[in-house]
Scaffold this motif. Sequence first.
Motif, PDB file in Angstrom:
ATOM      1  N   ALA A 153       0.757  -1.149  -0.197  1.00  0.00           N
ATOM      2  CA  ALA A 153      -0.017   0.046  -0.058  1.00  0.00           C
ATOM      3  C   ALA A 153       0.850   1.302   0.082  1.00  0.00           C
ATOM      4  CB  ALA A 153      -1.020  -0.131   1.099  1.00  0.00           C
ATOM      5  N   GLU A 154       1.961   1.192   0.871  1.00  0.00           N
ATOM      6  CA  GLU A 154       2.670   2.509   0.870  1.00  0.00           C
ATOM      7  C   GLU A 154       3.549   2.539  -0.558  1.00  0.00           C
ATOM      8  OE1 GLU A 154       6.250   4.463   3.795  1.00  0.00           O
ATOM      9  OE2 GLU A 154       4.886   2.514   4.303  1.00  0.00           O
ATOM     10  N   THR A 155       3.986   1.647  -1.131  1.00  0.00           N
ATOM     11  CA  THR A 155       4.503   1.676  -2.373  1.00  0.00           C
ATOM     12  C   THR A 155       3.811   2.615  -3.209  1.00  0.00           C
ATOM     13  OG1 THR A 155       6.015  -0.407  -1.729  1.00  0.00           O
ATOM     14  CG2 THR A 155       5.961   0.550  -4.196  1.00  0.00           C
ATOM     15  N   GLY A 156       2.501   1.998  -3.419  1.00  0.00           N
ATOM     16  CA  GLY A 156       1.677   2.760  -4.498  1.00  0.00           C
ATOM     17  C   GLY A 156       1.162   3.967  -4.012  1.00  0.00           C
ATOM     18  N   ARG A 157       1.177   4.238  -2.656  1.00  0.00           N
ATOM     19  CA  ARG A 157       0.972   5.609  -2.376  1.00  0.00           C
ATOM     20  C   ARG A 157       2.267   6.430  -2.730  1.00  0.00           C
ATOM     21  NH1 ARG A 157       2.602   8.122   1.859  1.00  0.00           N
ATOM     22  NH2 ARG A 157       2.900   6.285   3.177  1.00  0.00           N
ATOM     23  N   ILE A 158       3.409   6.058  -2.703  1.00  0.00           N
ATOM     24  CA  ILE A 158       4.448   6.937  -2.710  1.00  0.00           C
ATOM     25  C   ILE A 158       4.617   7.191  -4.151  1.00  0.00           C
ATOM     26  CG2 ILE A 158       6.931   6.875  -2.822  1.00  0.00           C
ATOM     27  CD1 ILE A 158       6.844   5.493  -0.125  1.00  0.00           C
ATOM     28  N   GLN A 159       4.148   6.279  -5.089  1.00  0.00           N
ATOM     29  CA  GLN A 159       4.176   6.384  -6.690  1.00  0.00           C
ATOM     30  C   GLN A 159       2.801   7.670  -6.999  1.00  0.00           C
ATOM     31  OE1 GLN A 159       4.527   2.278  -7.718  1.00  0.00           O
ATOM     32  NE2 GLN A 159       5.832   3.598  -9.333  1.00  0.00           N
ATOM     33  N   GLY A 160       1.922   7.685  -6.064  1.00  0.00           N
ATOM     34  CA  GLY A 160       0.900   8.551  -6.244  1.00  0.00           C
ATOM     35  C   GLY A 160      -0.296   7.983  -6.835  1.00  0.00           C
ATOM     36  N   ASP A 161      -0.168   6.651  -6.883  1.00  0.00           N
ATOM     37  CA  ASP A 161      -1.447   5.905  -7.282  1.00  0.00           C
ATOM     38  C   ASP A 161      -2.495   5.650  -6.218  1.00  0.00           C
ATOM     39  OD1 ASP A 161      -2.859   4.245  -8.837  1.00  0.00           O
ATOM     40  OD2 ASP A 161      -1.675   2.660  -9.479  1.00  0.00           O
ATOM     41  N   GLY A 340      11.450   8.273 -14.094  1.00  0.00           N
ATOM     42  CA  GLY A 340      12.202   7.264 -14.391  1.00  0.00           C
ATOM     43  C   GLY A 340      12.024   6.521 -12.762  1.00  0.00           C
ATOM     44  N   ILE A 341      12.154   7.147 -11.773  1.00  0.00           N
ATOM     45  CA  ILE A 341      11.887   6.395 -10.528  1.00  0.00           C
ATOM     46  C   ILE A 341      10.537   5.603 -10.425  1.00  0.00           C
ATOM     47  CG2 ILE A 341      11.649   6.816  -8.043  1.00  0.00           C
ATOM     48  CD1 ILE A 341      13.625   9.128  -8.416  1.00  0.00           C
ATOM     49  N   GLY A 342       9.390   6.341 -11.007  1.00  0.00           N
ATOM     50  CA  GLY A 342       8.151   5.756 -10.991  1.00  0.00           C
ATOM     51  C   GLY A 342       7.134   6.525 -10.397  1.00  0.00           C
ATOM     52  N   LEU A 343       7.370   7.710 -10.125  1.00  0.00           N
ATOM     53  CA  LEU A 343       6.512   8.702  -9.273  1.00  0.00           C
ATOM     54  C   LEU A 343       5.432   9.254 -10.576  1.00  0.00           C
ATOM     55  CD1 LEU A 343       8.834  10.683  -7.085  1.00  0.00           C
ATOM     56  CD2 LEU A 343       7.666   8.434  -6.847  1.00  0.00           C
ATOM     57  N   ALA A 371       6.660   2.318 -17.784  1.00  0.00           N
ATOM     58  CA  ALA A 371       5.503   2.922 -16.971  1.00  0.00           C
ATOM     59  C   ALA A 371       4.505   1.611 -17.209  1.00  0.00           C
ATOM     60  CB  ALA A 371       4.813   4.043 -17.607  1.00  0.00           C
ATOM     61  N   ALA A 372       4.612   0.807 -18.161  1.00  0.00           N
ATOM     62  CA  ALA A 372       3.536  -0.314 -18.407  1.00  0.00           C
ATOM     63  C   ALA A 372       4.152  -1.279 -17.337  1.00  0.00           C
ATOM     64  CB  ALA A 372       3.649  -0.941 -19.784  1.00  0.00           C
ATOM     65  N   GLY A 373       5.364  -1.360 -17.241  1.00  0.00           N
ATOM     66  CA  GLY A 373       6.121  -2.418 -16.455  1.00  0.00           C
ATOM     67  C   GLY A 373       5.803  -2.206 -15.220  1.00  0.00           C
ATOM     68  N   PHE A 374       5.622  -0.997 -14.584  1.00  0.00           N
ATOM     69  CA  PHE A 374       5.306  -0.617 -13.266  1.00  0.00           C
ATOM     70  C   PHE A 374       3.947  -0.906 -13.023  1.00  0.00           C
ATOM     71  CE2 PHE A 374       9.115   2.528 -13.335  1.00  0.00           C
ATOM     72  CZ  PHE A 374       9.543   1.865 -11.914  1.00  0.00           C
ATOM     73  N   SER A 375       2.964  -0.477 -13.833  1.00  0.00           N
ATOM     74  CA  SER A 375       1.747  -0.766 -13.757  1.00  0.00           C
ATOM     75  C   SER A 375       1.389  -2.231 -13.620  1.00  0.00           C
ATOM     76  CB  SER A 375       0.848  -0.336 -15.006  1.00  0.00           C
ATOM     77  OG  SER A 375       1.020   1.243 -15.053  1.00  0.00           O
TER      78      SER A 375
END
Length: 391
Positions: A153-161, A340-343, A371-375
């Motif tokens: 959950a925190e990883t997704g939140r930090i990414q802004g998702d 590039g970090i994924g934010l 971006a697709a890989g992160f998703s």
Amino acid sequence: MSGRADQAAVGVVAGAEEGGRAKASAAEYQGALGSLSVNAPLPDVLARGLEELRAAEEAGDLRETARCGLAVAEAYRRLGRTAEADRAWKASYRAARAANHAGAMAWALWSGGTLARQRGAFRLAYRLLRLAAEWGERGGDVVVRGYSLAGLAETGRIQGDYAAVEELHEQLLAEARRRGEARHTVWALEGIAQMHRNNGAYDRALTLFEEAAGIAERAEDMRGWAWALRGMADVVSVRDGKVEYALSLLSRAEDACTAMNLRGALAFNHKMRGNVLYRAGRYEEAREWYARALEEFGDMTEPRGTALSRLGLTKTLARLGRGSAQTEADLVELRGLLEGIGLRHAREMVEKAAAELGVGPLPEARGRAGAAGFSASRAEALAVADVAGLR
């Protein structure tokens, strides 16, 4: 081997009251280190952990080796010694695997996933935290499974998702309250508050940060308390312009971070001090704090904090008279670094800065890679996020 017999000793507080009023415990300190306080200074944790780790290795106790290695990995991580943390969590995992202990494997994977997120390797963080949640379920260790779901959950939140993880945060908050786990109650409140703050719901954000600070203080969770004060300082600064009050909150939080040697939290505290001073138009002071935070994040190889500090410093230098061409070039570079970090909110953040400084719209750079890989990584990882499995 099941981890059920160890749950009470590593984080589930028996007889805890509703709402997280129990004293906070450090579930990552286990075995011979189980008596360590959540507020123990990290250099002390590291010294004790290394001592107990050597003893466990000499005794040939693989389970204890894994447990002590976990505490060592977490101490290294929080001290910003990322290369040593990486070696330590992997060694803990190898010992746990050799001992055929699913719960200990899950804890090592959780540590590795948390480190990956800290280093900006979000795809790896999702993979490791997903595996940690799965092994926690296999081993019957609801505590490490809960920590792993919180990590996702925190990883997704930090990414802004926020759309992907807001409900998971709320579910984990409800479960933490039900179990009386003060530390996770504080974590969830702060995460939800941060999402409200970033969406402009300042009143709601402040209420949640204040609740988190109160619970953390009563539970003697100084780490959670420091993060809550930082959030409060941010909101009262941006919403009310209360500069001195915000700075006083940050000073109190800094004292707690310094006492425990929480280098990452301290660097984010210093960056927030730069934000508060920048908003107040005190650019010379802001420049000093952004530069200090930038150096601290660089020493820890923390890419997200480094990039965000650079953004603050770029804005401050522009206010102090730096040329528009250099400011534009810096913002274009920062947009690429943050993306590039994924934010996922990086573009909006940087373009807002460009408009504020009068150098926008920024020229387009090359397309965003990965971006697709992160998703895909995020979707696959969140598919296992079943909070009901914690009961």
